[in-house]
Design an enzyme around this catalytic site. Structure first.
Site, short mmCIF file in Angstrom:
data_model
loop_
_atom_site.label_atom_id
_atom_site.label_comp_id
_atom_site.label_asym_id
_atom_site.label_seq_id
_atom_site.Cartn_x
_atom_site.Cartn_y
_atom_site.Cartn_z
CG ASN A 126 -7.02 0.97 -0.37
OD1 ASN A 126 -7.38 0.05 -1.11
ND2 ASN A 126 -5.87 1.60 -0.51
NE ARG A 146 -3.99 2.29 11.10
CZ ARG A 146 -3.07 3.19 10.82
NH1 ARG A 146 -3.11 4.38 11.42
NH2 ARG A 146 -2.11 2.95 9.98
CG ASP A 152 -1.94 1.03 1.31
OD1 ASP A 152 -2.40 1.44 0.23
OD2 ASP A 152 -2.31 1.44 2.43
CG HIS A 153 -0.37 4.90 0.17
ND1 HIS A 153 -0.75 5.87 -0.72
CD2 HIS A 153 -1.47 4.57 0.86
CE1 HIS A 153 -2.05 6.11 -0.57
NE2 HIS A 153 -2.51 5.33 0.38
CB SER A 183 -12.16 3.76 7.38
OG SER A 183 -11.27 2.66 7.39
CG HIS A 211 -6.19 4.86 -1.61
ND1 HIS A 211 -5.01 4.51 -0.99
CD2 HIS A 211 -6.18 4.21 -2.80
CE1 HIS A 211 -4.32 3.71 -1.77
NE2 HIS A 211 -5.00 3.51 -2.89
N GLY A 212 -8.99 5.71 1.45
CA GLY A 212 -9.68 6.44 2.50
C GLY A 212 -11.14 6.03 2.61
CE LYS A 255 -12.30 7.83 6.21
NZ LYS A 255 -10.83 7.75 6.12
CG HIS A 266 -5.22 8.03 3.86
ND1 HIS A 266 -4.26 8.61 3.06
CD2 HIS A 266 -5.58 6.88 3.23
CE1 HIS A 266 -4.05 7.83 2.00
NE2 HIS A 266 -4.84 6.79 2.08
O1 G3H Z 1 -2.69 5.10 3.57
C1 G3H Z 1 -2.49 4.88 4.73
C2 G3H Z 1 -2.79 3.57 5.32
O2 G3H Z 1 -3.82 3.72 6.25
C3 G3H Z 1 -1.56 2.95 5.91
O3 G3H Z 1 -1.15 3.66 7.00
O4 G3H Z 1 1.28 4.02 6.54
O5 G3H Z 1 0.32 4.28 8.86
O6 G3H Z 1 0.56 2.02 7.84
P1 G3H Z 1 0.35 3.50 7.59
P1 13P Z 2 -8.75 4.68 5.80
O1 13P Z 2 -7.87 5.53 6.65
O2 13P Z 2 -10.03 5.34 5.48
O3 13P Z 2 -8.95 3.31 6.35
O4 13P Z 2 -8.00 4.49 4.38
C1 13P Z 2 -7.09 3.45 4.20
C2 13P Z 2 -6.31 3.58 2.95
O5 13P Z 2 -6.64 4.29 2.02
C3 13P Z 2 -5.08 2.79 2.88
O6 13P Z 2 -4.35 3.04 1.71
ZN ZN Z 3 -4.49 5.04 0.96
#
Ligand code: G3H
Ligand code: 13P
Ligand code: ZN
Length: 414
Positions: A269, A275, A93-94, A229, A226-227, A194, A190
């Site tokens: 995602n 969490r 991811d990213h 949740s 993405h984002g 939000k 993210h």
């Molecule tokens: O895009 C962000 C995801 O929620 C991953 O987060 O880089 O803190 O593991 P993290």
């Molecule tokens: P959330 O923070 O909304 O769960 O997004 C996760 C995400 O985009 C991970 O790449």
């Molecule tokens: Zn993301």
């Protein structure tokens, strides 16, 4: 150890796309993972709904576990322990170029190359996505790029409309890079704060998808949100009931995600929701089992973090976190990772009698519950595991993508 049987994300997303053409409009959940109980919980959730799924690890997750190879092993071990046979991809991811190349070598079946940051022009983004995709496809690994920046509040900066993905560019981005999937910024952000949903622009999703359909690209190139949740209030309330001080939280309402998949998002995602679920579970269990601290140094460490006796650290930034504001389990698991990493890897539960194992079992259960809920109620992919055809990116064998910096090259896979 079972033989590796990771899927690329392409056949999973294809199954969702086929279902959409049949009017079902399913999408695939991509769930972030950091430690073993979370991986096992995601798999358990996928099993409950017989859903295809993507398990994804960020650079932060990889460094928390000490390497992408460790995350890959951890997932394969969880699959073996659960006798999991369903279609699942392991995705970075990213990623940046370095981490993506590393994950391609370390057994991930899919990688994201995020070239959409402030320091990248669109041309830089095209180049880096093309480079990573060429390397990935040679090894049978799928890729995701990103266009636009997530709108909304990120790191205290409000991104304006100009950071939305430009639909006109989307088909060309796919053609020029060869990427299999593309994160399109359409106004989500993210994290657990939000803000209002007025930045969400679903017309961008519909426009991007229609352009792919018009160009006949929709069966091999997929849109990612993405984002995503939903930040359930029940999780936030439970965290705050047991010592948390979260304020101003909000997620993406479920109807927006449903409309998003109806309009063409095939991968959503989810990190923050898991969490929050895990943190709520841990806080409640600690409050209800005060004696556990006397029977387990590991539980004692978590308790110390939650009540402020041990400083809580954000594992990504290294900065202090106010204990009541912790949402990332890596913050409350950090001292355990420093002192007893095996407890967060794969086989500690087989050899130790410790209340910490009970907590990890609860963490796994709450992750499974939420994954199964989202699959069934929001992503509409229950039973879709049976509709996944193939495991790899077979469609790429013999397909030539234009290289931006040299002659076209035929891309096969190892
Ligand atoms: O895009 C962000 C995801 O929620 C991953 O987060 O880089 O803190 O593991 P993290
Ligand atoms: P959330 O923070 O909304 O769960 O997004 C996760 C995400 O985009 C991970 O790449
Ligand atoms: Zn993301």
């Amino acid at each position: 150890m079972a033989e590796p049987r990771l899927y690329t994300m392409v056949p999973l997303l294809q199954a969702a796309e086929r279902s959409s053409l049949d009017g079902r409009h399913a999408a695939i959940g991509a769930y972030n993972v950091n430690f073993y109980a979370q991986a096992a919980g995601i798999l358990e959730g996928l099993m409950r709904t017989n859903s295809p799924g993507i398990v994804q690890a960020s650079k932060g997750a990889n460094s928390f576990q000490g390497g992408a190879d460790k995350i890959q092993y951890m997932l394969l071990k969880a699959m073996a322990d659960l006798k999991y046979e369903g279609p699942v991809a392991l995705h970075l991811d990213h990623g940046d170029e370095k981490s993506a190349m590393q994950c391609i070598d370390d057994g991930f079946s899919s990688v994201m190359i995020d070239g959409s940051g402030n320091n990248f022009t669109t041309i830089d983004n095209l180049y880096v996505t093309q480079r990573v995709t060429a390397a990935a496809h040679k090894k049978g690994v799928s890729t995701e790029g990103e266009l636009g920046q997530l709108a909304g509040v990120e790191e205290d900066v409000v991104h304006e409309k100009s950071t939305y993905a430009d639909p006109v560019i989307v088909p060309a981005f796919f053609r020029m890079t060869g990427a299999d999937a593309l994160a399109i910024a359409y106004g989500t952000s993210h994290g657990p704060n939000k803000g209002k949903t007025d930045l969400v622009n679903l017309a961008i999703v519909g426009d991007c998808y229609q352009r792919l359909r018009n160009d006949g690209m929709n069966m091999y190139h997929f849109l990612v949100g993405h984002g995503s949740s939903t930040v359930p209030q029940a999780f936030v309330d439970r965290i705050n009931q047991y010592g948390g001080t979260l304020t101003g939280t909000s997620g993406v309402p479920e109807p927006i995600l449903k409309q998003g998949r109806y309009l063409g998002v095939r991968k959503f995602n989810i990190d923050t929701d898991l969490r929050l679920a895990m943190t709520a579970e841990a806080r409640q269990w600690l409050a209800e089992n005060p004696d556990a601290v006397h029977h387990s140094p590991l539980v004692g460490m978590i308790s110390g973090i939650f009540d402020g006796r041990i400083p809580a650290i954000d594992t990504k930034s290294g900065k202090a976190v106010e204990p009541g504001k912790i949402t990332d389990p890596r913050s409350w698991l950090k001292p355990i990772m420093d002192a007893t990493p095996a407890a967060l890897r794969e086989d500690y539960h087989e050899t130790h009698d410790d209340p910490f194992i009970e907590l990890m079992g609860l963490v796994r259960g709450t992750v499974a519950d939420h994954v199964a809920y989202l699959n069934k109620e929001v992503f509409n992919n229950q039973g879709l595991a049976d509709k996944v055809e193939g495991r790899s990116i077979d469609h790429l064998v013999g397909v030539a993508f234009p290289k931006l910096d040299s002659e076209p090259e035929v891309i096969g896979h190892a």
